[in-house]
Design a protein around this motif. Structure first.
Motif, PDB file in Angstrom:
ATOM      1  N   PHE A  56      -7.769   2.809  -1.527  1.00  0.00           N
ATOM      2  CA  PHE A  56      -6.782   2.046  -2.301  1.00  0.00           C
ATOM      3  C   PHE A  56      -7.206   0.582  -2.454  1.00  0.00           C
ATOM      4  O   PHE A  56      -7.039  -0.025  -3.525  1.00  0.00           O
ATOM      5  CB  PHE A  56      -5.425   2.129  -1.603  1.00  0.00           C
ATOM      6  CG  PHE A  56      -4.290   1.511  -2.370  1.00  0.00           C
ATOM      7  CD1 PHE A  56      -3.679   2.185  -3.418  1.00  0.00           C
ATOM      8  CD2 PHE A  56      -3.823   0.239  -2.048  1.00  0.00           C
ATOM      9  CE1 PHE A  56      -2.628   1.614  -4.129  1.00  0.00           C
ATOM     10  CE2 PHE A  56      -2.785  -0.349  -2.746  1.00  0.00           C
ATOM     11  CZ  PHE A  56      -2.174   0.351  -3.797  1.00  0.00           C
ATOM     12  N   LEU A  57      -7.767   0.011  -1.375  1.00  0.00           N
ATOM     13  CA  LEU A  57      -8.171  -1.404  -1.397  1.00  0.00           C
ATOM     14  C   LEU A  57      -9.646  -1.590  -1.751  1.00  0.00           C
ATOM     15  O   LEU A  57     -10.136  -2.718  -1.763  1.00  0.00           O
ATOM     16  CB  LEU A  57      -7.895  -2.042  -0.027  1.00  0.00           C
ATOM     17  CG  LEU A  57      -6.423  -2.070   0.419  1.00  0.00           C
ATOM     18  CD1 LEU A  57      -6.297  -2.683   1.806  1.00  0.00           C
ATOM     19  CD2 LEU A  57      -5.566  -2.867  -0.578  1.00  0.00           C
ATOM     20  N   VAL A  79      -6.233   4.077   2.774  1.00  0.00           N
ATOM     21  CA  VAL A  79      -6.158   2.617   2.648  1.00  0.00           C
ATOM     22  C   VAL A  79      -7.490   2.061   2.147  1.00  0.00           C
ATOM     23  O   VAL A  79      -7.521   1.182   1.266  1.00  0.00           O
ATOM     24  CB  VAL A  79      -5.773   1.972   3.997  1.00  0.00           C
ATOM     25  CG1 VAL A  79      -5.829   0.445   3.902  1.00  0.00           C
ATOM     26  CG2 VAL A  79      -4.377   2.419   4.420  1.00  0.00           C
ATOM     27  N   HIS A 100       0.211  -3.402   4.326  1.00  0.00           N
ATOM     28  CA  HIS A 100      -0.873  -3.757   5.228  1.00  0.00           C
ATOM     29  C   HIS A 100      -1.166  -5.250   5.125  1.00  0.00           C
ATOM     30  O   HIS A 100      -0.783  -5.903   4.151  1.00  0.00           O
ATOM     31  CB  HIS A 100      -2.146  -2.961   4.890  1.00  0.00           C
ATOM     32  CG  HIS A 100      -2.112  -1.553   5.407  1.00  0.00           C
ATOM     33  ND1 HIS A 100      -1.391  -0.557   4.798  1.00  0.00           N
ATOM     34  CD2 HIS A 100      -2.729  -0.970   6.488  1.00  0.00           C
ATOM     35  CE1 HIS A 100      -1.548   0.582   5.458  1.00  0.00           C
ATOM     36  NE2 HIS A 100      -2.358   0.358   6.480  1.00  0.00           N
ATOM     37  N   GLN A 115       0.027   4.897   1.411  1.00  0.00           N
ATOM     38  CA  GLN A 115      -1.350   4.913   1.937  1.00  0.00           C
ATOM     39  C   GLN A 115      -1.291   4.717   3.455  1.00  0.00           C
ATOM     40  O   GLN A 115      -1.104   3.602   3.927  1.00  0.00           O
ATOM     41  CB  GLN A 115      -2.192   3.805   1.296  1.00  0.00           C
ATOM     42  CG  GLN A 115      -2.087   3.728  -0.222  1.00  0.00           C
ATOM     43  CD  GLN A 115      -2.508   5.015  -0.897  1.00  0.00           C
ATOM     44  OE1 GLN A 115      -3.555   5.580  -0.592  1.00  0.00           O
ATOM     45  NE2 GLN A 115      -1.684   5.482  -1.824  1.00  0.00           N
ATOM     46  N   THR A 175       0.867  -1.190   0.000  1.00  0.00           N
ATOM     47  CA  THR A 175       0.000   0.000   0.000  1.00  0.00           C
ATOM     48  C   THR A 175       0.899   1.234   0.000  1.00  0.00           C
ATOM     49  O   THR A 175       0.937   1.978   0.988  1.00  0.00           O
ATOM     50  CB  THR A 175      -0.922  -0.001   1.229  1.00  0.00           C
ATOM     51  OG1 THR A 175      -0.104  -0.183   2.415  1.00  0.00           O
ATOM     52  CG2 THR A 175      -1.946  -1.109   1.160  1.00  0.00           C
TER      53      THR A 175
END
Length: 569
Positions: free
Chosen positions: A270-271, A267, A365, A261, A258
């Motif tokens: 992004f995910l 996060v 992460h 992030q 990540t």
């Protein structure tokens, strides 16, 4: 009182340093003047208001068998060392030395002094319970005094202390005090909440604040209108999570890159996840070192709840400088998996599956994290801060409302914190020595007056609740030098004074417009305006400050009606 004889140095403009409306209006209305940062002189009009607050407090304290004392403001260091607060209280305690080099402090509170008195004079259970109170000046060397007398360094406070043989009797007095405080603030005309609160530096096991609801308040208050539950947000309980059914197939823990992030929002975006699927790891520092607290991504950790859970003396967020001493920790990517620190988790974490955490590795992460498999939790507890519209923990239908509040009173059950440390003991019926159980109860006199202004004002000035107003009535002649108007105004003034109504007669030669502006600024509940035109028709004008409504009333018949008009305000 005649206006020309009263020292009321009113101002047209607010002081540049005033941040809240009560500070602005108390200065403009000639009630206070600053001497030094956080230290104020109380001028005649302001003192009349404070004396009103004090009188209400005295009446309610005496009603529950409180006995008034007056304790010294300068206290010897030995008592504070004995209670173990001399060093713990911190820089707010103003320490001084006398000519002999002996150490003293200017009392911010009086637990030590009152405990010393009682331990010397009370020996038997037959002398208990006892409730002593005082109204006296205190001093706390605030880092940033502000808001006028609402958060000054020197302030007037009512503090009361009770001593008991058992917890049941302590609770009985505590309940009586809570009712007395309710009576006091109702009589002061305030909209307030009694809320659960943290005991702070006073200590003790149990406490409630009385908070006046106002946008300028320094504390957030969470409350439920359905059942009446209310608490300072530092302690407001969250509703336990409903049992959740685990997914049929659990994800495996997986390390994902990540880059850059760090925040929950970054996060989650992004995910392509919800913040509810992320667990935040917050590092905090106490006297023993670092600890970690876990909360869901859309929630915030509550340091006060966590401090009380751990039982430490102090707890604060760990800064980057502290974290940098631990090379295994990476700011923005800290997570609980394999973390070699005590880890405390909010109750909601126990009902989560397949969630995301930091991986203790830069730009990385974990996904698919499971509580039982991947985490070592020291304790689950309610450690998050509640939000508006969260479900109420005490009833099934209510939700939290969150508003700002001004703390005007605080009551504590101290237990034996001070009596044990200072050996304040009594002999019971069997001749056995026991530590007295104590309660402590405070009201900020100046804060109460300032809070009343925060709740009761308009663009013209203060709108005093009737019981706090420096005067109940102000008589405003259009021209006091006119003999007819002067005679009528003097007659009204004399008759109202005889009936016990505190009346201010504006006998100045100023223009009517200026007089009316001053009357509105000062906030006196009822204005009687006497002019030649109305008087020739046998009438005077009465204006209600709270509503700004005015009507013509027959004179002199209206004088007999003034008490009932005031009672309705």
């Amino acid at each position: 009182m005649h206006f020309s004889k009263l020292f009321i140095p009113t101002l047209k403009e607010s002081p540049a340093d005033a941040e809240v409306i009560s500070h602005k209006l108390m200065v403009r209305a000639g009630m206070i003047r600053q001497v030094a940062s956080g230290i104020y002189s109380i001028l005649p009009l302001g003192l009349r208001v404070l004396r009103k607050v004090e009188q209400i407090i005295r009446e309610e304290m005496n009603q529950i068998d409180g006995q008034e004392v007056f304790l010294p403001s300068i206290q010897p260091a030995e008592l504070w060392i004995e209670s173990k607060r001399w060093d713990f209280y911190g820089k707010e305690l103003l320490r001084i030395k006398d000519r002999h080099g002996r150490e003293f402090c200017y009392g911010p509170t009086h637990e030590e002094v009152i405990t010393d008195i009682v331990r010397k004079e009370v020996k038997s259970y037959r002398q208990l319970p006892i409730l002593l109170y005082q109204i006296q000046t205190k001093f706390r060397d605030e880092v940033r005094p502000r808001f006028g007398i609402m958060r000054g360094r020197e302030f007037m406070m009512k503090d009361a202390y009770s001593f008991h043989t058992d917890e049941e009797d302590t609770q009985r007095t505590y309940n009586q005090m809570a009712q007395a405080y309710t009576n006091i603030f109702n009589r002061c005309g305030l909209n307030f909440k009694q809320v659960q609160a943290d005991s702070g530096t006073i200590g003790g096991s149990f406490s409630h604040e009385f908070a006046v609801l106002a946008d300028s308040g320094e504390d957030d208050i969470g409350f439920c209108e359905s059942c009446g539950y209310a608490s300072n947000l530092e302690l407001a309980e969250s509703k336990p999570p409903a049992p959740s059914t685990p997914p049929a197939t659990r994800q495996e823990i997986k390390e994902v890159e990540t880059p850059g992030q760090k925040s929950v929002e970054d996060v989650a975006g992004f995910l392509n996840l919800s913040a509810r699927q992320i667990v935040k790891t917050i590092l905090l520092e106490n006297e023993h070192g670092l600890v970690a607290g876990l909360v869901r991504g859309d929630h915030e950790i509550n340091p006060v709840k966590l401090k009380n859970l751990i039982g430490c003396e102090w707890l604060q967020p760990a800064g980057e400088e502290v974290i940098s001493r631990h090379p295994e920790l990476h700011c923005g990517y800290v997570g609980p998996v394999g973390l070699d620190l005590p880890v405390y988790a909010d109750c909601e974490i126990s009902a989560m599956y397949d969630f995301v955490t930091g991986a203790n590795k830069t730009s990385t992460h974990f996904t698919g994290v499971q509580v039982e498999r991947d985490l070592k939790i020291k304790q689950f507890s309610d450690i998050r801060t509640v939000k508006a519209d969260d479900p109420c923990p005490r009833c099934e239908r209510g939700v939290y409302q969150v508003k700002r509040g001004i703390e005007v009173g605080h009551i504590f059950i101290l237990g034996t914190k001070y009596s044990s440390a200072m050996k304040a003991v009594y002999l019971d019926q069997q001749g056995k020595e026991n530590a007295m159980i104590m309660g402590c109860y405070g009201i900020g006199v100046g804060r109460t007056a300032a809070a009343a202004i925060e709740q009761n004002h308009d663009d013209k000035g203060i709108v005093w609740p009737r019981n706090l107003a420096p005067f109940q009535v102000i008589i405003i002649p259009v021209n006091y030098s006119n003999e007819d108007l002067k005679t009528v105004c003097d007659t009204i003034y004399d008759q109202l004074q005889e009936t016990g109504i505190e009346t201010l007669l504006d006998d100045r030669s100023d223009r009517l417009g200026g007089k009316l502006k001053d009357a509105d600024l000062l906030g006196i509940p009822l204005q009687i305006i006497v002019g030649p035109k109305n008087l020739s028709a046998g009438q005077v004008e009465i204006k209600i400050r709270k509503t700004n409504e005015s009507d013509l009333h027959p004179y002199p018949e209206v004088i007999a009606d003034i008490p009932s008009i005031l009672k309705g305000l």
